[in-house]
Design a protein around this motif. Sequence first.
Motif, PDB file in Angstrom:
ATOM      1  N   VAL B   2      33.300  44.948  75.909  1.00 25.76           N
ATOM      2  CA  VAL B   2      33.939  45.833  76.883  1.00 25.76           C
ATOM      3  C   VAL B   2      34.725  46.891  76.138  1.00 25.76           C
ATOM      4  CG1 VAL B   2      35.651  45.967  78.719  1.00 25.76           C
ATOM      5  CG2 VAL B   2      34.165  43.978  78.548  1.00 25.76           C
ATOM      6  N   LYS B   3      34.600  48.120  76.626  1.00 23.58           N
ATOM      7  CA  LYS B   3      35.395  49.165  76.015  1.00 23.58           C
ATOM      8  C   LYS B   3      36.225  49.846  77.085  1.00 23.58           C
ATOM      9  CE  LYS B   3      35.293  52.624  72.462  1.00 23.58           C
ATOM     10  NZ  LYS B   3      34.493  53.412  71.521  1.00 23.58           N
ATOM     11  N   VAL B   4      37.525  49.865  76.839  1.00 21.00           N
ATOM     12  CA  VAL B   4      38.456  50.587  77.700  1.00 21.00           C
ATOM     13  C   VAL B   4      39.045  51.699  76.850  1.00 21.00           C
ATOM     14  CG1 VAL B   4      40.515  50.434  79.118  1.00 21.00           C
ATOM     15  CG2 VAL B   4      38.937  48.500  79.033  1.00 21.00           C
ATOM     16  N   THR B   5      38.836  52.917  77.276  1.00 14.58           N
ATOM     17  CA  THR B   5      39.245  54.070  76.482  1.00 14.58           C
ATOM     18  C   THR B   5      40.339  54.848  77.196  1.00 14.58           C
ATOM     19  OG1 THR B   5      37.002  54.254  75.590  1.00 14.58           O
ATOM     20  CG2 THR B   5      38.441  56.166  75.335  1.00 14.58           C
ATOM     21  N   GLN B   6      41.430  55.037  76.487  1.00 20.10           N
ATOM     22  CA  GLN B   6      42.507  55.873  76.990  1.00 20.10           C
ATOM     23  C   GLN B   6      42.455  57.199  76.255  1.00 20.10           C
ATOM     24  OE1 GLN B   6      45.359  52.031  77.254  1.00 20.10           O
ATOM     25  NE2 GLN B   6      46.380  53.946  77.721  1.00 20.10           N
ATOM     26  N   SER B   7      42.529  58.278  76.999  1.00 20.48           N
ATOM     27  CA  SER B   7      42.195  59.591  76.448  1.00 20.48           C
ATOM     28  C   SER B   7      43.161  60.064  75.375  1.00 20.48           C
ATOM     29  CB  SER B   7      42.124  60.626  77.576  1.00 20.48           C
ATOM     30  OG  SER B   7      43.336  60.632  78.295  1.00 20.48           O
ATOM     31  N   SER B   8      44.418  59.659  75.438  1.00 20.23           N
ATOM     32  CA  SER B   8      45.396  60.127  74.457  1.00 20.23           C
ATOM     33  C   SER B   8      46.086  58.948  73.810  1.00 20.23           C
ATOM     34  CB  SER B   8      46.448  61.018  75.126  1.00 20.23           C
ATOM     35  OG  SER B   8      45.856  62.105  75.788  1.00 20.23           O
TER      36      SER B   8
END
Lengths: 113, 114
Positions: B2-8
Motif C-alpha cells: 500500500v502506498k499513501v502519498t502526501q504531497s508535501s
Amino acid sequence: DQQVKQNSPSLSVQEGRISILNCDYTNSMFDYFLWYKKYPAEGPTFLISISSIKDKNEDGRFTVFLNKSAKHLSLHIVPSQPGDSAVYFCAASARGNNNDMRFGAGTRLTVKP
Amino acid sequence: DVKVTQSSRYLVKRTGEKVFLECVQDMDHENMFWYRQDPGLGLRLIYFSYDVKMKEKGDIPEGYSVSREKKERFSLILESASTNQTSMYLCASSTAGQGYSPLHFGNGTRLTVT
C-alpha cells in the motif's frame, strides 16, 4: 481524555537484550490492539496486532502480550537490534471500528550497539 | 504494498492563510483519515472519510475541513491557519468491512505556521 497511555516516553536497551514497551488502556470496549513503529521523517508503519480473544501474538522477534483484566499490553522485542531504534505507538479500537482508533503518546526506543 | 502519498513533506505558511494538505492512496481503500501528531499527545484524529463525499469529525476537527471528491484522494484544509496548528500531519487509509485492518500511513507533512 487519554484512553491509551504509554507512560514511558523513552527506553534505552543494549543490543541483544530484551526491549519491553508497555501500554495501558481505560476503555473496556477496546478489542483490537496494535503496535506501530515510526522512524524520523517517515509515517508510522504497522508492526503487530492482537485481538482480545488472544493473550499473546508472536511475529519473529516481536511478541505482544495482552492482559485484559489489567487493561495492559506490552511489546517484547528479542533480541533488540540497533535498527529497532524508533518511536513505538500503541493503538486500540473497539468492535472493528477503525474510525475510532486511539493512539498512545509513543515511546522512543534506543538500542545501543 | 500500500502506498499513501502526501504531497508535501514540509510547509511553512503565514497566520491566516488557507492551507491545503493533499493525500493519495493507491490501494482502493474505502477509509481515509487525517491525524496530527504532537509531542506527548500521540496521534489525534482530525477527520475521517469512509466513502467518496462522506466525512466524519474526529476528536479535534475545529479549524479544519476535508474534501473527498475521489476515492483515492483525501484533502485536509486549514481555512485560516493559526500558530497552534503547527504540527506533523499524517494521512492514513484502510479497508472497510468486517474484521480488523491496520491503518497505512503516509510519510507526513510537517506544517509550520508563523
